[in-house]
Write a protein that holds these residues in place. Sequence first.
Motif, PDB file in Angstrom:
ATOM      1  N   GLU A   1       0.846  -1.194   0.000  1.00  0.00           N
ATOM      2  CA  GLU A   1       0.000   0.000   0.000  1.00  0.00           C
ATOM      3  C   GLU A   1       0.875   1.235   0.000  1.00  0.00           C
ATOM      4  O   GLU A   1       1.950   1.259   0.616  1.00  0.00           O
ATOM      5  CB  GLU A   1      -0.937   0.000   1.211  1.00  0.00           C
ATOM      6  CG  GLU A   1      -1.958  -1.136   1.158  1.00  0.00           C
ATOM      7  CD  GLU A   1      -2.973  -1.065   2.276  1.00  0.00           C
ATOM      8  OE1 GLU A   1      -2.671  -0.448   3.319  1.00  0.00           O
ATOM      9  OE2 GLU A   1      -4.064  -1.627   2.109  1.00  0.00           O
TER      10      GLU A   1
ATOM     11  N   CYS B   1       0.065   4.193   1.251  1.00  0.00           N
ATOM     12  CA  CYS B   1      -0.105   5.030   2.440  1.00  0.00           C
ATOM     13  C   CYS B   1      -0.047   4.164   3.686  1.00  0.00           C
ATOM     14  O   CYS B   1       0.002   2.937   3.618  1.00  0.00           O
ATOM     15  CB  CYS B   1      -1.441   5.773   2.384  1.00  0.00           C
ATOM     16  SG  CYS B   1      -2.884   4.677   2.407  1.00  0.00           S
ATOM     17  N   THR B   2      -0.037   4.812   4.827  1.00  0.00           N
ATOM     18  CA  THR B   2      -0.146   4.109   6.102  1.00  0.00           C
ATOM     19  C   THR B   2      -1.473   4.497   6.733  1.00  0.00           C
ATOM     20  O   THR B   2      -1.890   5.646   6.676  1.00  0.00           O
ATOM     21  CB  THR B   2       0.993   4.504   7.061  1.00  0.00           C
ATOM     22  OG1 THR B   2       0.993   5.925   7.229  1.00  0.00           O
ATOM     23  CG2 THR B   2       2.337   4.088   6.479  1.00  0.00           C
TER      24      THR B   2
ATOM     25  N   ARG C   1      -5.248  -0.147  10.541  1.00  0.00           N
ATOM     26  CA  ARG C   1      -5.884  -1.324   9.949  1.00  0.00           C
ATOM     27  C   ARG C   1      -7.030  -1.806  10.837  1.00  0.00           C
ATOM     28  O   ARG C   1      -6.882  -1.956  12.051  1.00  0.00           O
ATOM     29  CB  ARG C   1      -4.860  -2.437   9.753  1.00  0.00           C
ATOM     30  CG  ARG C   1      -3.701  -2.011   8.851  1.00  0.00           C
ATOM     31  CD  ARG C   1      -2.848  -3.195   8.446  1.00  0.00           C
ATOM     32  NE  ARG C   1      -1.674  -2.780   7.707  1.00  0.00           N
ATOM     33  CZ  ARG C   1      -1.663  -2.440   6.425  1.00  0.00           C
ATOM     34  NH1 ARG C   1      -2.796  -2.471   5.739  1.00  0.00           N
ATOM     35  NH2 ARG C   1      -0.548  -2.083   5.823  1.00  0.00           N
TER      36      ARG C   1
ATOM     37  N   THR D   1       3.280  -7.824   4.039  1.00  0.00           N
ATOM     38  CA  THR D   1       2.723  -6.496   3.755  1.00  0.00           C
ATOM     39  C   THR D   1       3.808  -5.424   3.797  1.00  0.00           C
ATOM     40  O   THR D   1       4.830  -5.571   4.466  1.00  0.00           O
ATOM     41  CB  THR D   1       1.632  -6.123   4.775  1.00  0.00           C
ATOM     42  OG1 THR D   1       2.198  -6.098   6.092  1.00  0.00           O
ATOM     43  CG2 THR D   1       0.490  -7.130   4.738  1.00  0.00           C
ATOM     44  N   SER D   2       3.559  -4.363   3.038  1.00  0.00           N
ATOM     45  CA  SER D   2       4.377  -3.153   3.130  1.00  0.00           C
ATOM     46  C   SER D   2       3.440  -1.966   2.999  1.00  0.00           C
ATOM     47  O   SER D   2       2.367  -2.073   2.397  1.00  0.00           O
ATOM     48  CB  SER D   2       5.449  -3.114   2.029  1.00  0.00           C
ATOM     49  OG  SER D   2       4.870  -2.870   0.761  1.00  0.00           O
ATOM     50  N   SER D   3       3.835  -0.832   3.561  1.00  0.00           N
ATOM     51  CA  SER D   3       2.983   0.357   3.470  1.00  0.00           C
ATOM     52  C   SER D   3       3.849   1.599   3.446  1.00  0.00           C
ATOM     53  O   SER D   3       5.022   1.581   3.853  1.00  0.00           O
ATOM     54  CB  SER D   3       2.009   0.424   4.650  1.00  0.00           C
ATOM     55  OG  SER D   3       2.708   0.470   5.882  1.00  0.00           O
TER      56      SER D   3
ATOM     57  N   HIS E   1      -0.747  -4.523  -5.367  1.00  0.00           N
ATOM     58  CA  HIS E   1      -0.567  -3.132  -4.911  1.00  0.00           C
ATOM     59  C   HIS E   1      -1.901  -2.397  -4.910  1.00  0.00           C
ATOM     60  O   HIS E   1      -2.779  -2.664  -5.733  1.00  0.00           O
ATOM     61  CB  HIS E   1       0.408  -2.407  -5.847  1.00  0.00           C
ATOM     62  CG  HIS E   1       1.113  -1.248  -5.213  1.00  0.00           C
ATOM     63  ND1 HIS E   1       0.455  -0.090  -4.831  1.00  0.00           N
ATOM     64  CD2 HIS E   1       2.420  -1.073  -4.880  1.00  0.00           C
ATOM     65  CE1 HIS E   1       1.332   0.746  -4.286  1.00  0.00           C
ATOM     66  NE2 HIS E   1       2.528   0.182  -4.301  1.00  0.00           N
ATOM     67  N   CYS E   2      -2.032  -1.450  -3.997  1.00  0.00           N
ATOM     68  CA  CYS E   2      -3.220  -0.592  -3.985  1.00  0.00           C
ATOM     69  C   CYS E   2      -3.211   0.309  -5.215  1.00  0.00           C
ATOM     70  O   CYS E   2      -2.277   0.291  -6.019  1.00  0.00           O
ATOM     71  CB  CYS E   2      -3.248   0.249  -2.711  1.00  0.00           C
ATOM     72  SG  CYS E   2      -1.966   1.530  -2.659  1.00  0.00           S
TER      73      CYS E   2
END
Length: 403
Positions: A300, A302-303, A306, A332-334, A350-351
């Motif tokens: 994603e 952005c952060t 969740r 996951t990564s953000s 990916h978003c």
Amino acid sequence: MSMNSTPKGERIHISLFGRRNAGKSSLINAITGQELAIVSEVKGTTTDPVYKAMEILPLGPVMLIDTPGLDDDGILGEERIKKAKSVLNKTDIALIVADGSHAASDFSFEESILDLVKKKEIPYIVVLNKQDEWKEKEKEISDMGDICVSSLTGYHIHELKELIAGKIPAENQTGKIVGDLLSPGDFVILVIPIDSAAPKGRLILPQQQVIRDVLESGASAMVCRDTELPSTLAEMGKKPKLVITDSQAFASVSKNTPEEIYLTSFSILFSRYKGDLAEQIRGVKTLETLEDGDTLLMAEGCTHHRQCDDIGTVKLPRWIREYTGKNLNFETSSGGGFPEDLTKYTMVVHCGGCTLSQKEMAFRIAQARDQQVPIVNYGTLIAGINGILKRSIQPFPDYRDLL
């Protein structure tokens, strides 16, 4: 929308690179006319990239990025240099800042920075700073850069802004999210579910931006929830040009939208706008070849906090497991934490990248492609899982032949 409320991802990213004490922070203050950056004679005052959203005439909304000196030393210095170099991946225009008096005797370090910038094909300007200290030698020093400036006196700061304006890439000046598909008088229906994941009291950024783009095209936007879509279509009196839905509601919205009406999602629109829709359409085919034990990266831009049924960490992994019937692993990564090495992953999901600049989103896609890791975005993947990917790209003639 005022210039200073322009989303981060829509701003021109102007990054300053150079040695410690080249005057990068002072130059940001001079460009903006404000004391935004901390300035000190002590080397290494800037220890992390510093971002400041501003409106700078004649440029409009920009994101200025002050970076640590690329000549930093020690273990911490190496980490700072790594962070500074990572800024290149989101940079639209690079300012290579040098103290003119030092550059006159040795410009090799600045040349090494230029090599990095040129390798990434980033427009750049070489700025010889601190002209007030060596103005008597300006004629012999000026040939080494594009412009001589003084952050202290304001010498040639206006001219620098004009140079920057001339470097703005064409894709940042034009480009539409959806407006190029519409004509004045058209109307579209935006389907926005209101559930536990929806923010209280507001629309999320891609929804806001699509509405703005529709209005700027002279078209009209009707907004409804997925549960009200059938009654909205029945009461409108004429067919909409397009229905745009949140990807999570793709399945039900597709069932309730007549086939003769174009249908797509916010996420797919942003994939076309900021990324490489063709690459991500091709990536959907990877779903059919996943095996037990494969690891997927859910990324994603952005952060955010969740929630219990988060789309990236809960819903999508569940839907992918159900669709493939495979025992898969998910990481996951953000935000800015996109991994440099993607080779451990079978697929990147990916978003839409609404908070990322075009430059950064394109870099992430190119990074996956170069490492031969398929990449898709949420919208294309969900459409593929629901068997409606072909339908969801019908509004875009350039991509219809990919399936």
